[in-house]
Motif scaffolding. Structure first.
Motif, PDB file in Angstrom:
ATOM      1  N   VAL A   1     -68.451  -7.169  59.627  1.00 52.92           N
ATOM      2  CA  VAL A   1     -67.092  -6.647  59.651  1.00 52.92           C
ATOM      3  C   VAL A   1     -67.117  -5.275  60.319  1.00 52.92           C
ATOM      4  O   VAL A   1     -67.638  -4.301  59.767  1.00 52.92           O
ATOM      5  CB  VAL A   1     -66.512  -6.548  58.229  1.00 52.92           C
ATOM      6  N   GLY A   2     -66.586  -5.199  61.528  1.00 55.23           N
ATOM      7  CA  GLY A   2     -66.669  -3.984  62.319  1.00 55.23           C
ATOM      8  C   GLY A   2     -66.084  -2.771  61.643  1.00 55.23           C
ATOM      9  O   GLY A   2     -66.545  -1.644  61.853  1.00 55.23           O
ATOM     10  N   ALA A   3     -65.070  -2.972  60.802  1.00 53.12           N
ATOM     11  CA  ALA A   3     -64.385  -1.852  60.166  1.00 53.12           C
ATOM     12  C   ALA A   3     -65.277  -1.078  59.210  1.00 53.12           C
ATOM     13  O   ALA A   3     -64.975   0.071  58.881  1.00 53.12           O
ATOM     14  CB  ALA A   3     -63.148  -2.353  59.416  1.00 53.12           C
ATOM     15  N   VAL A   4     -66.380  -1.680  58.758  1.00 52.97           N
ATOM     16  CA  VAL A   4     -67.224  -0.984  57.786  1.00 52.97           C
ATOM     17  C   VAL A   4     -68.617  -0.650  58.322  1.00 52.97           C
ATOM     18  O   VAL A   4     -69.390   0.030  57.649  1.00 52.97           O
ATOM     19  CB  VAL A   4     -67.347  -1.783  56.463  1.00 52.97           C
ATOM     20  N   GLN A   5     -68.942  -1.107  59.529  1.00 53.06           N
ATOM     21  CA  GLN A   5     -70.245  -0.782  60.102  1.00 53.06           C
ATOM     22  C   GLN A   5     -70.359   0.721  60.324  1.00 53.06           C
ATOM     23  O   GLN A   5     -69.516   1.326  60.985  1.00 53.06           O
ATOM     24  CB  GLN A   5     -70.448  -1.517  61.424  1.00 53.06           C
ATOM     25  N   GLY A   6     -71.375   1.323  59.748  1.00 54.98           N
ATOM     26  CA  GLY A   6     -71.580   2.753  59.880  1.00 54.98           C
ATOM     27  C   GLY A   6     -70.663   3.607  59.041  1.00 54.98           C
ATOM     28  O   GLY A   6     -70.765   4.842  59.064  1.00 54.98           O
ATOM     29  N   ALA A   7     -69.766   2.996  58.283  1.00 48.99           N
ATOM     30  CA  ALA A   7     -68.799   3.749  57.482  1.00 48.99           C
ATOM     31  C   ALA A   7     -69.463   4.375  56.265  1.00 48.99           C
ATOM     32  O   ALA A   7     -70.440   3.852  55.732  1.00 48.99           O
ATOM     33  CB  ALA A   7     -67.657   2.829  57.032  1.00 48.99           C
ATOM     34  N   GLY A   8     -68.892   5.489  55.824  1.00 49.86           N
ATOM     35  CA  GLY A   8     -69.328   6.111  54.575  1.00 49.86           C
ATOM     36  C   GLY A   8     -68.513   5.538  53.434  1.00 49.86           C
ATOM     37  O   GLY A   8     -67.290   5.709  53.385  1.00 49.86           O
ATOM     38  N   VAL A   9     -69.179   4.827  52.532  1.00 52.30           N
ATOM     39  CA  VAL A   9     -68.501   4.077  51.473  1.00 52.30           C
ATOM     40  C   VAL A   9     -68.925   4.593  50.108  1.00 52.30           C
ATOM     41  O   VAL A   9     -70.116   4.823  49.861  1.00 52.30           O
ATOM     42  CB  VAL A   9     -68.826   2.562  51.570  1.00 52.30           C
ATOM     43  N   VAL A  10     -67.954   4.752  49.220  1.00 61.30           N
ATOM     44  CA  VAL A  10     -68.224   5.114  47.830  1.00 61.30           C
ATOM     45  C   VAL A  10     -67.778   3.961  46.946  1.00 61.30           C
ATOM     46  O   VAL A  10     -66.653   3.468  47.102  1.00 61.30           O
ATOM     47  CB  VAL A  10     -67.472   6.394  47.427  1.00 61.30           C
ATOM     48  N   VAL A  11     -68.641   3.529  46.030  1.00 57.62           N
ATOM     49  CA  VAL A  11     -68.281   2.482  45.074  1.00 57.62           C
ATOM     50  C   VAL A  11     -68.516   3.032  43.673  1.00 57.62           C
ATOM     51  O   VAL A  11     -69.648   3.350  43.308  1.00 57.62           O
ATOM     52  CB  VAL A  11     -69.096   1.195  45.266  1.00 57.62           C
ATOM     53  N   THR A  12     -67.457   3.151  42.889  1.00 56.92           N
ATOM     54  CA  THR A  12     -67.606   3.619  41.510  1.00 56.92           C
ATOM     55  C   THR A  12     -67.890   2.432  40.584  1.00 56.92           C
ATOM     56  O   THR A  12     -67.553   1.292  40.892  1.00 56.92           O
ATOM     57  CB  THR A  12     -66.352   4.365  41.032  1.00 56.92           C
ATOM     58  N   GLY A  13     -68.517   2.728  39.461  1.00 56.68           N
ATOM     59  CA  GLY A  13     -68.874   1.656  38.536  1.00 56.68           C
ATOM     60  C   GLY A  13     -69.778   0.630  39.168  1.00 56.68           C
ATOM     61  O   GLY A  13     -69.663  -0.573  38.918  1.00 56.68           O
ATOM     62  N   ALA A  14     -70.721   1.102  39.990  1.00 61.75           N
ATOM     63  CA  ALA A  14     -71.532   0.191  40.807  1.00 61.75           C
ATOM     64  C   ALA A  14     -72.922  -0.054  40.241  1.00 61.75           C
ATOM     65  O   ALA A  14     -73.785  -0.579  40.932  1.00 61.75           O
ATOM     66  CB  ALA A  14     -71.638   0.721  42.229  1.00 61.75           C
ATOM     67  N   GLY A  15     -73.131   0.279  38.977  1.00 61.14           N
ATOM     68  CA  GLY A  15     -74.432   0.026  38.368  1.00 61.14           C
ATOM     69  C   GLY A  15     -74.663  -1.432  38.028  1.00 61.14           C
ATOM     70  O   GLY A  15     -75.783  -1.842  37.704  1.00 61.14           O
ATOM     71  N   GLY A  16     -73.628  -2.246  38.094  1.00 59.28           N
ATOM     72  CA  GLY A  16     -73.742  -3.666  37.791  1.00 59.28           C
ATOM     73  C   GLY A  16     -72.443  -4.370  38.115  1.00 59.28           C
ATOM     74  O   GLY A  16     -71.468  -3.752  38.573  1.00 59.28           O
TER      75      GLY A  16
END
Length: 254
Positions: free
Chosen positions: A2-17
């Protein structure tokens, strides 16, 4: 990819599981640079190590600045995924209601408040809200969860209609049952309503990436939720009567 997310800086909260970890893994596989957030520092670090990401543990309401710094100064995609599956009725302790509101709604509001100035200035940014089908419909036995997830959905809608002409992309993910600890914690209500059609967290991540590619606001990993939502809007009394029958079935379970 997905080109829109390649190289993007992404934050995911609650991502321990659960869903959060699946989102973090999928974004990393798509070539994004991922910050993994969780209250549990050990879990956050474990997922970050697995995907080559950066762990930023702590309260999801207060990590935007640290996460932005970890990504070199720019957040492109923010996944407000951390949530509480608080059960109970109107009689639930007010502290339960307050915590559900704080985590399921206000954490999203606080993150948007921190992120939007930079996003609006540059004319781009992507806010992903993990809501729930309960935010479109409801969930028996879980008033604090249902009510606050309605709030989370309403806030995502408001963000989209207010700022889409200024480059903000918003996605609201609304799955039904997902095989996570939250489903287990839902107890007999979850077993009755959610477990029969439960999907894996990876299915939610797949649905989100497809929705990003297609530029859709509403992401429904369970497509049948669209039919339920339409039925609810078309005839609220009939829909409420049907849900009440589910409630009665739950109350009379052995």
């Amino acid at each position: 990819m997905v080109g829109a997310v390649q190289g993007a800086g992404v934050v995911v909260t609650g991502a321990g599981g659960g869903i959060g970890a699946a989102l973090a893994r999928r974004f990393a596989a798509e070539g994004a640079r991922v910050v993994v957030n969780d209250l549990d520092a050990g879990k956050a670090q474990a997922v970050a190590d697995e995907i080559g990401g950066i762990a930023v543990p702590g309260d999801a309401s207060a990590i935007v600045t640290e996460a932005r710094d970890a990504l070199g100064g720019t957040v492109d995609v923010y996944c407000a995924n951390a949530g509480l599956g608080s059960g109970g009725t109107e009689a639930a302790d007010e502290k339960v209601w307050e915590l559900a509101w704080d985590v399921n709604v206000m954490a999203h509001v606080r993150a948007a408040h921190e992120l939007l100035p930079a996003w609006l200035e540059r004319g781009s940014g992507r806010f992903v809200s993990t809501v729930s089908a309960a935010g479109l419909l409801t969930m028996i036995g879980a008033a604090p969860y249902s009510v606050t997830k309605h709030g989370a959905y309403a806030f995502a809608e408001w963000l989209s209609l207010t700022y889409r002409h200024r480059g903000l992309k918003v996605h609201a993910i609304c799955p039904q049952g997902v095989r996570t600890d939250m489903l287990t914690a839902a107890g007999s209500a979850g077993e009755l309503v959610l477990a029969p059609t439960a999907i894996d967290p990876e299915d939610v991540a797949d649905a989100l990436l497809k929705g990003i590619e297609e530029d859709r606001f509403l992401i429904l990993p369970h497509p049948e939720v669209a039919e339920y939502y339409q039925a609810r809007a078309a005839d609220p009394d009939r829909w409420l009567a049907g849900m009440n029958r589910v409630q009665q079935k739950w109350e009379t379970r052995p």
